[in-house]
Scaffold this motif. Structure first.
Motif, PDB file in Angstrom:
ATOM      1  N   ASP A 171       0.891  -1.252   0.019  1.00 55.86           N
ATOM      2  CA  ASP A 171      -0.033  -0.071   0.030  1.00 55.86           C
ATOM      3  C   ASP A 171       0.754   1.178   0.129  1.00 55.86           C
ATOM      4  N   ALA A 172       2.322   0.981  -0.192  1.00 56.24           N
ATOM      5  CA  ALA A 172       3.105   2.303  -0.045  1.00 56.24           C
ATOM      6  C   ALA A 172       3.326   2.884  -1.379  1.00 56.24           C
ATOM      7  N   LYS A 173       3.692   4.227  -1.639  1.00 58.06           N
ATOM      8  CA  LYS A 173       3.892   4.642  -2.842  1.00 58.06           C
ATOM      9  C   LYS A 173       5.170   5.402  -2.681  1.00 58.06           C
ATOM     10  N   ILE A 174       6.064   5.704  -3.613  1.00 56.72           N
ATOM     11  CA  ILE A 174       7.319   6.523  -3.380  1.00 56.72           C
ATOM     12  C   ILE A 174       6.762   7.697  -3.370  1.00 56.72           C
ATOM     13  N   ASP A 175       7.572   8.321  -2.384  1.00 54.27           N
ATOM     14  CA  ASP A 175       7.444  10.017  -1.991  1.00 54.27           C
ATOM     15  C   ASP A 175       8.460  10.555  -2.829  1.00 54.27           C
ATOM     16  N   ASN A 176       8.478  11.447  -3.794  1.00 54.69           N
ATOM     17  CA  ASN A 176       9.454  11.873  -4.487  1.00 54.69           C
ATOM     18  C   ASN A 176      10.523  12.559  -3.792  1.00 54.69           C
ATOM     19  N   PRO A 177       9.869  13.607  -2.612  1.00 52.64           N
ATOM     20  CA  PRO A 177      10.880  14.552  -1.929  1.00 52.64           C
ATOM     21  C   PRO A 177      11.827  13.383  -1.054  1.00 52.64           C
ATOM     22  N   LYS A 178      11.175  12.507  -0.483  1.00 56.70           N
ATOM     23  CA  LYS A 178      11.904  11.600   0.462  1.00 56.70           C
ATOM     24  C   LYS A 178      12.794  10.777  -0.347  1.00 56.70           C
ATOM     25  N   PHE A 179      12.659  10.336  -1.547  1.00 52.66           N
ATOM     26  CA  PHE A 179      13.499   9.715  -2.279  1.00 52.66           C
ATOM     27  C   PHE A 179      14.668  10.604  -2.715  1.00 52.66           C
ATOM     28  N   LYS A 180      14.315  11.882  -2.975  1.00 53.12           N
ATOM     29  CA  LYS A 180      15.550  12.715  -3.260  1.00 53.12           C
ATOM     30  C   LYS A 180      16.428  12.792  -2.216  1.00 53.12           C
ATOM     31  N   GLN A 181      15.911  13.152  -1.041  1.00 53.04           N
ATOM     32  CA  GLN A 181      16.714  13.394   0.071  1.00 53.04           C
ATOM     33  C   GLN A 181      17.552  12.308   0.454  1.00 53.04           C
ATOM     34  N   ALA A 182      17.077  10.844   0.235  1.00 52.67           N
ATOM     35  CA  ALA A 182      17.685   9.494   0.542  1.00 52.67           C
ATOM     36  C   ALA A 182      18.856   9.410  -0.467  1.00 52.67           C
ATOM     37  N   PHE A 183      18.559   9.503  -1.951  1.00 48.23           N
ATOM     38  CA  PHE A 183      19.476   9.217  -2.531  1.00 48.23           C
ATOM     39  C   PHE A 183      19.931  10.420  -3.632  1.00 48.23           C
ATOM     40  N   SER A 184      19.778  11.579  -3.141  1.00 50.05           N
ATOM     41  CA  SER A 184      20.519  12.738  -3.833  1.00 50.05           C
ATOM     42  C   SER A 184      19.994  12.974  -5.269  1.00 50.05           C
ATOM     43  N   GLU A 185      18.873  12.440  -5.620  1.00 45.10           N
ATOM     44  CA  GLU A 185      18.376  12.421  -6.967  1.00 45.10           C
ATOM     45  C   GLU A 185      16.981  12.197  -6.988  1.00 45.10           C
ATOM     46  N   ARG A 186      16.083  12.799  -8.255  1.00 45.87           N
ATOM     47  CA  ARG A 186      14.987  12.206  -8.211  1.00 45.87           C
ATOM     48  C   ARG A 186      14.769  10.658  -8.646  1.00 45.87           C
ATOM     49  N   ALA A 187      13.401  10.197  -8.099  1.00 48.97           N
ATOM     50  CA  ALA A 187      13.328   8.932  -8.507  1.00 48.97           C
ATOM     51  C   ALA A 187      12.803   8.466  -9.979  1.00 48.97           C
ATOM     52  N   LEU A 188      13.658   7.630 -10.475  1.00 50.55           N
ATOM     53  CA  LEU A 188      13.461   7.229 -12.054  1.00 50.55           C
ATOM     54  C   LEU A 188      13.389   5.759 -12.169  1.00 50.55           C
ATOM     55  N   MET A 189      12.245   5.190 -12.233  1.00 50.93           N
ATOM     56  CA  MET A 189      11.982   3.901 -12.457  1.00 50.93           C
ATOM     57  C   MET A 189      12.520   3.468 -13.637  1.00 50.93           C
ATOM     58  N   LEU A 190      12.957   1.996 -13.622  1.00 53.42           N
ATOM     59  CA  LEU A 190      13.329   1.458 -14.780  1.00 53.42           C
ATOM     60  C   LEU A 190      12.206   1.494 -15.903  1.00 53.42           C
ATOM     61  N   LYS A 191      12.609   1.467 -17.329  1.00 55.86           N
ATOM     62  CA  LYS A 191      11.634   1.156 -18.277  1.00 55.86           C
ATOM     63  C   LYS A 191      11.361  -0.474 -18.141  1.00 55.86           C
ATOM     64  N   ALA A 192      10.239  -0.841 -18.358  1.00 52.26           N
ATOM     65  CA  ALA A 192       9.878  -2.107 -18.496  1.00 52.26           C
ATOM     66  C   ALA A 192      10.827  -2.904 -19.294  1.00 52.26           C
ATOM     67  N   GLU A 193      11.113  -2.545 -20.300  1.00 53.83           N
ATOM     68  CA  GLU A 193      12.119  -3.484 -21.174  1.00 53.83           C
ATOM     69  C   GLU A 193      13.603  -3.544 -20.539  1.00 53.83           C
ATOM     70  N   GLU A 194      13.783  -2.535 -19.755  1.00 53.61           N
ATOM     71  CA  GLU A 194      15.192  -2.640 -18.980  1.00 53.61           C
ATOM     72  C   GLU A 194      15.201  -3.634 -17.899  1.00 53.61           C
TER      73      GLU A 194
END
Length: 158
Positions: free
Chosen positions: A65-88
Motif C-alpha cells: 500500500d506504499a507509494k514512492i514519495d519523491n521528496p523523500k526519495f530525493k533526500q535519501a538518494f540525492s536525485e529524483r526517482a527514475l523507475m526502470l523502463k519495463a524493457e530494461e
C-alpha cells in the motif's frame, strides 16, 4: 528461468521448499493478495530504479500500500526517482516485470527495504516470476534480500 534462479538461491539457505507457485498471476499487488488470500499491504513489492548520478540500479522493497514519495526519495538518494523502463528490468535486475524480487539478482544491484514493511510480522515478496511468492519474516527478508539498509522513501501507508 528466474523462478528457478530464486529456488536455487533459497536452496542455499535450506528454504527452497517454502517458495509458492500459483496457477494464477501474482504479477501485481492486487493479484498477489488474491492468490495468497491476504491483505494487499502485506505484499512486499519490489520497485526498480536507475540512479543516474551514481550510475547504478537499486531496488526498493516496500509494502503493497506504499507509494514512492519523491521528496523523500530525493533526500535519501540525492536525485529524483527514475523507475526502470519495463524493457530494461529483466536485463538490469535479472527478473521479469511482475516477478521482480530482491533474491538472486545481478551483483551490482543494491537492495533497500522501506520502513513501510516494519509494521508486519511477515510479508510476501515475489520470487522471480509472475506466479510466485514466499512468506518471510522481516528479519528473514533482511537476510535473504542482502539489504544494504532501511530507508524511509514511501508515503500513503501511515
Amino acid at each position: 528461468m528466474a523462478v528457478e534462479d530464486v529456488r536455487n538461491y533459497f536452496d542455499g539457505f535450506g528454504i527452497a521448499d517454502r517458495l509458492i507457485e500459483f496457477e494464477v498471476s501474482s504479477a501485481t499487488v492486487e493479484l498477489a493478495a488474491q492468490a495468497l488470500n491476504c491483505a494487499p499491504e502485506r505484499i512486499a513489492k519490489t520497485l526498480s530504479f536507475n540512479l543516474k548520478k551514481a550510475q547504478r540500479t537499486i531496488l526498493i522493497v516496500a509494502a503493497g500500500d506504499a507509494k514512492i514519495d519523491n521528496p523523500k526519495f530525493k533526500q535519501a538518494f540525492s536525485e529524483r526517482a527514475l523507475m526502470l523502463k519495463a524493457e530494461e528490468v529483466e536485463e538490469k535486475i535479472g527478473h521479469p516485470v511482475g516477478g521482480v524480487c530482491p533474491f538472486a539478482i545481478k551483483e551490482d544491484v543494491a537492495v533497500y527495504l522501506d520502513e513501510s514493511l516494519k509494521r508486519f510480522d511477515t510479508v510476501f515478496p515475489a520470487c522471480g516470476g509472475p506466479k510466485s511468492a514466499i512468506e518471510l519474516t522481516i528479519p528473514e527478508l533482511e537476510q535473504y534480500a542482502q539489504s544494504t539498509q532501511w530507508v524511509d522513501v514511501c508515503k500513503g501507508w501511515e
